[in-house]
Enzyme design. Sequence first.
Site, PDB file in Angstrom:
ATOM      1  N   GLY A 167       0.829  -1.192  -0.066  1.00  0.00           N
ATOM      2  CA  GLY A 167       0.129  -0.017   0.063  1.00  0.00           C
ATOM      3  C   GLY A 167       0.894   1.098   0.032  1.00  0.00           C
ATOM      4  O   GLY A 167       0.558   2.326  -0.672  1.00  0.00           O
ATOM      5  N   THR A 168       1.923   1.256   0.805  1.00  0.00           N
ATOM      6  CA  THR A 168       2.693   2.457   0.781  1.00  0.00           C
ATOM      7  C   THR A 168       3.509   2.671  -0.587  1.00  0.00           C
ATOM      8  O   THR A 168       3.364   3.975  -1.007  1.00  0.00           O
ATOM      9  CB  THR A 168       3.985   2.248   2.114  1.00  0.00           C
ATOM     10  OG1 THR A 168       3.043   2.038   2.993  1.00  0.00           O
ATOM     11  CG2 THR A 168       4.788   3.532   1.955  1.00  0.00           C
ATOM     12  N   ASN A 225      -8.553   3.914   8.163  1.00  0.00           N
ATOM     13  CA  ASN A 225      -7.821   2.558   8.917  1.00  0.00           C
ATOM     14  C   ASN A 225      -8.238   2.883  10.480  1.00  0.00           C
ATOM     15  O   ASN A 225      -8.460   1.789  11.163  1.00  0.00           O
ATOM     16  CB  ASN A 225      -6.209   2.513   8.624  1.00  0.00           C
ATOM     17  CG  ASN A 225      -5.659   3.912   8.787  1.00  0.00           C
ATOM     18  OD1 ASN A 225      -5.858   4.907   8.086  1.00  0.00           O
ATOM     19  ND2 ASN A 225      -4.826   4.021   9.772  1.00  0.00           N
ATOM     20  N   GLN A 256      -8.027   0.006   3.042  1.00  0.00           N
ATOM     21  CA  GLN A 256      -8.861  -0.740   3.911  1.00  0.00           C
ATOM     22  C   GLN A 256     -10.039  -1.023   3.535  1.00  0.00           C
ATOM     23  O   GLN A 256     -10.847  -1.885   4.099  1.00  0.00           O
ATOM     24  CB  GLN A 256      -9.152   0.612   5.169  1.00  0.00           C
ATOM     25  CG  GLN A 256      -7.805   0.633   6.042  1.00  0.00           C
ATOM     26  CD  GLN A 256      -7.474  -0.825   6.809  1.00  0.00           C
ATOM     27  OE1 GLN A 256      -8.248  -1.400   7.121  1.00  0.00           O
ATOM     28  NE2 GLN A 256      -6.191  -0.698   7.380  1.00  0.00           N
ATOM     29  N   SER A 287      -3.532  -3.481  -0.757  1.00  0.00           N
ATOM     30  CA  SER A 287      -2.191  -3.888  -0.276  1.00  0.00           C
ATOM     31  C   SER A 287      -2.722  -5.556   0.336  1.00  0.00           C
ATOM     32  O   SER A 287      -3.903  -5.734   1.059  1.00  0.00           O
ATOM     33  CB  SER A 287      -1.942  -3.267   1.373  1.00  0.00           C
ATOM     34  OG  SER A 287      -0.824  -3.922   1.889  1.00  0.00           O
ATOM     35  N   ALA A 288      -1.932  -6.416   0.044  1.00  0.00           N
ATOM     36  CA  ALA A 288      -2.347  -7.781   0.433  1.00  0.00           C
ATOM     37  C   ALA A 288      -2.257  -8.289   1.677  1.00  0.00           C
ATOM     38  O   ALA A 288      -3.406  -8.775   1.822  1.00  0.00           O
ATOM     39  CB  ALA A 288      -1.024  -8.673  -0.476  1.00  0.00           C
ATOM     40  N   HIS A 289      -1.482  -7.862   2.575  1.00  0.00           N
ATOM     41  CA  HIS A 289      -1.563  -8.144   3.938  1.00  0.00           C
ATOM     42  C   HIS A 289      -2.595  -7.536   4.415  1.00  0.00           C
ATOM     43  O   HIS A 289      -3.146  -7.793   5.894  1.00  0.00           O
ATOM     44  CB  HIS A 289      -0.289  -7.666   4.708  1.00  0.00           C
ATOM     45  CG  HIS A 289      -0.141  -6.309   5.047  1.00  0.00           C
ATOM     46  ND1 HIS A 289      -0.449  -6.021   6.336  1.00  0.00           N
ATOM     47  CD2 HIS A 289       0.637  -5.346   4.506  1.00  0.00           C
ATOM     48  CE1 HIS A 289       0.193  -4.679   6.411  1.00  0.00           C
ATOM     49  NE2 HIS A 289       0.531  -4.349   5.270  1.00  0.00           N
ATOM     50  N   THR A 337      11.340  -7.174 -11.255  1.00  0.00           N
ATOM     51  CA  THR A 337      10.742  -8.718 -11.419  1.00  0.00           C
ATOM     52  C   THR A 337       9.612  -8.665 -10.492  1.00  0.00           C
ATOM     53  O   THR A 337       9.517  -8.486  -9.240  1.00  0.00           O
ATOM     54  CB  THR A 337      11.904  -9.627 -11.153  1.00  0.00           C
ATOM     55  OG1 THR A 337      12.992  -9.474 -11.930  1.00  0.00           O
ATOM     56  CG2 THR A 337      11.276 -10.959 -11.530  1.00  0.00           C
ATOM     57  N   CYS A 344       1.418   2.053  12.735  1.00  0.00           N
ATOM     58  CA  CYS A 344       2.687   2.691  12.222  1.00  0.00           C
ATOM     59  C   CYS A 344       3.280   3.618  13.536  1.00  0.00           C
ATOM     60  O   CYS A 344       4.237   3.693  13.435  1.00  0.00           O
ATOM     61  CB  CYS A 344       2.501   3.510  11.013  1.00  0.00           C
ATOM     62  SG  CYS A 344       1.539   2.371   9.818  1.00  0.00           S
TER      63      CYS A 344
HETATM   64  C1  LIG Z   1      -1.920  -0.442   5.857  1.00  0.00           C
HETATM   65  C2  LIG Z   1      -2.327   0.842   5.116  1.00  0.00           C
HETATM   66  C3  LIG Z   1      -1.337   1.291   4.033  1.00  0.00           C
HETATM   67  C4  LIG Z   1      -0.048   0.845   3.952  1.00  0.00           C
HETATM   68  O1  LIG Z   1       0.013  -0.244   3.298  1.00  0.00           O
HETATM   69  P1  LIG Z   1       1.191  -1.400   3.444  1.00  0.00           P
HETATM   70  O2  LIG Z   1       1.264  -2.407   2.580  1.00  0.00           O
HETATM   71  O3  LIG Z   1       1.439  -1.664   4.938  1.00  0.00           O
HETATM   72  O4  LIG Z   1       2.438  -0.488   2.926  1.00  0.00           O
HETATM   73  C5  LIG Z   1      -1.902   2.401   3.368  1.00  0.00           C
HETATM   74  N1  LIG Z   1      -3.189   3.097   3.605  1.00  0.00           N
HETATM   75  C6  LIG Z   1      -3.884   2.629   4.442  1.00  0.00           C
HETATM   76  C7  LIG Z   1      -5.145   3.060   4.889  1.00  0.00           C
HETATM   77  C8  LIG Z   1      -3.625   1.523   5.402  1.00  0.00           C
HETATM   78  O5  LIG Z   1      -4.262   0.975   6.122  1.00  0.00           O
END
Ligand SMILES: *Cc1c(COP(=O)(O)O)cnc(C)c1O
Length: 390
Positions: free
Chosen positions: A69-70, A149, A182, A201-203, A239, A324
């Site tokens: 996401g970052t 978030n 989110q 973001s995958a996680h 890659t 964070c």
């Molecule tokens: C977690 C989060 C991110 C960052 O994503 P990462 O994959 O951890 O770098 C960005 N924006 C929001 C709203 C998030 O909750």
Amino acid sequence: MLYFDHNATTPVAPEVADAMDVALRQVFGNPSSTHRAGQHARQSVENARRSIASFLRVTPAEVVFTSGGTESNNLAIFGLMRNLPGDRKHAVTTVIEHPAALEPFRQLEREGVDVTYLGADAAGLVNVKELERHLRPETVMVSVMHANNETGAIQPIAEIAALVHRLRGAGQSIYFHSDGVQAVGKIEAPAQPGPDLYSASAHKVYAPKGTGILAVRKGVPLHGIQLGGRHERERRAGTENVPGIMGLARALELCATDDPHHVASLRDRFETQVLSALDEVDLNGSPANRLANTSNLLFRGVSGEALLIALDVQGMAVSTGAACSSGAVEPSHVLLAMGRTREEAKSSVRFSFGRYNSEQEVDQVAGAVIASVRRLRATRKAPAREAQLV
Ligand SMILES: *Cc1c(COP(=O)(O)O)cnc(C)c1O
């Protein structure tokens, strides 16, 4: 460990781990290689891309894989802003964004871009009329997150997208980015015409850390910010993370079959128990317009950090503000923007539920919260009374 911090990260779904196990053991080729091993990897990435695109309601060519996401937010903001012409560029974003959007905009300000930061109301919502008032002929970018978030507040991005599309139709070079990290997997993907740029973001969707998506609509003048090979249609060199991408595709397939009432009923069960047992507890944000999994509560007279630690000792994971910034005891910038005082913000705790939580777990955390808050309030009052006597 009972886990109620799904907005920070999610456990990897077993089905995702299985898909990635196959990927790790069998799909090792470089997707850019011409030989069969490479073509096998290429096919796997492109199958994943098609499936992810359909989940996000965009075309496969519009999906750019990133490291998370970052990076997606950085790519959207720098990749667009630095590529657009003009020496008096203006952008509009909000004070409630994730640092992964706020910090790129702060950097752009140092580079001479004029940035307007919109506030939020007590419910944590951005006002579209206010946004409209801040748009200028030289405004080239609007960035407003889809769901927050910390509070789960769902922003009016369909209206913002319509506004930006109307201006572009009238000839203005202006684009809309939304941080969907989110929202993805929890609420429906934006209907088209939606944001021009959309981060995921995958996680946060039961896949591992280190893979992300930036959906870039056709015609958006975005240039890569990481240079090298011509991967991802020259929008992101490097890659591809083949197992990560395959895991993410599987994760979104699972999200598509999630029962949306499951986390909603857990969250409501939790809030009903806590709010009926304890006085002086307020919801941060509005009960409507928020993600079904998120509960951000203000426990007056209690340190949020102390409550977090008390629950951690009992094997329960929750959060104060954004993951964070924890470690630092700074109050949440989101809650302050909603009009909470520093004291109130520091007395707030976020509970974010997920797919694998059960009613029994919710009852356990609600019981632990009630007992811990009572105890923390009692121990807090005692020394104060002693001090008065002395
Ligand atoms: C977690 C989060 C991110 C960052 O994503 P990462 O994959 O951890 O770098 C960005 N924006 C929001 C709203 C998030 O909750």
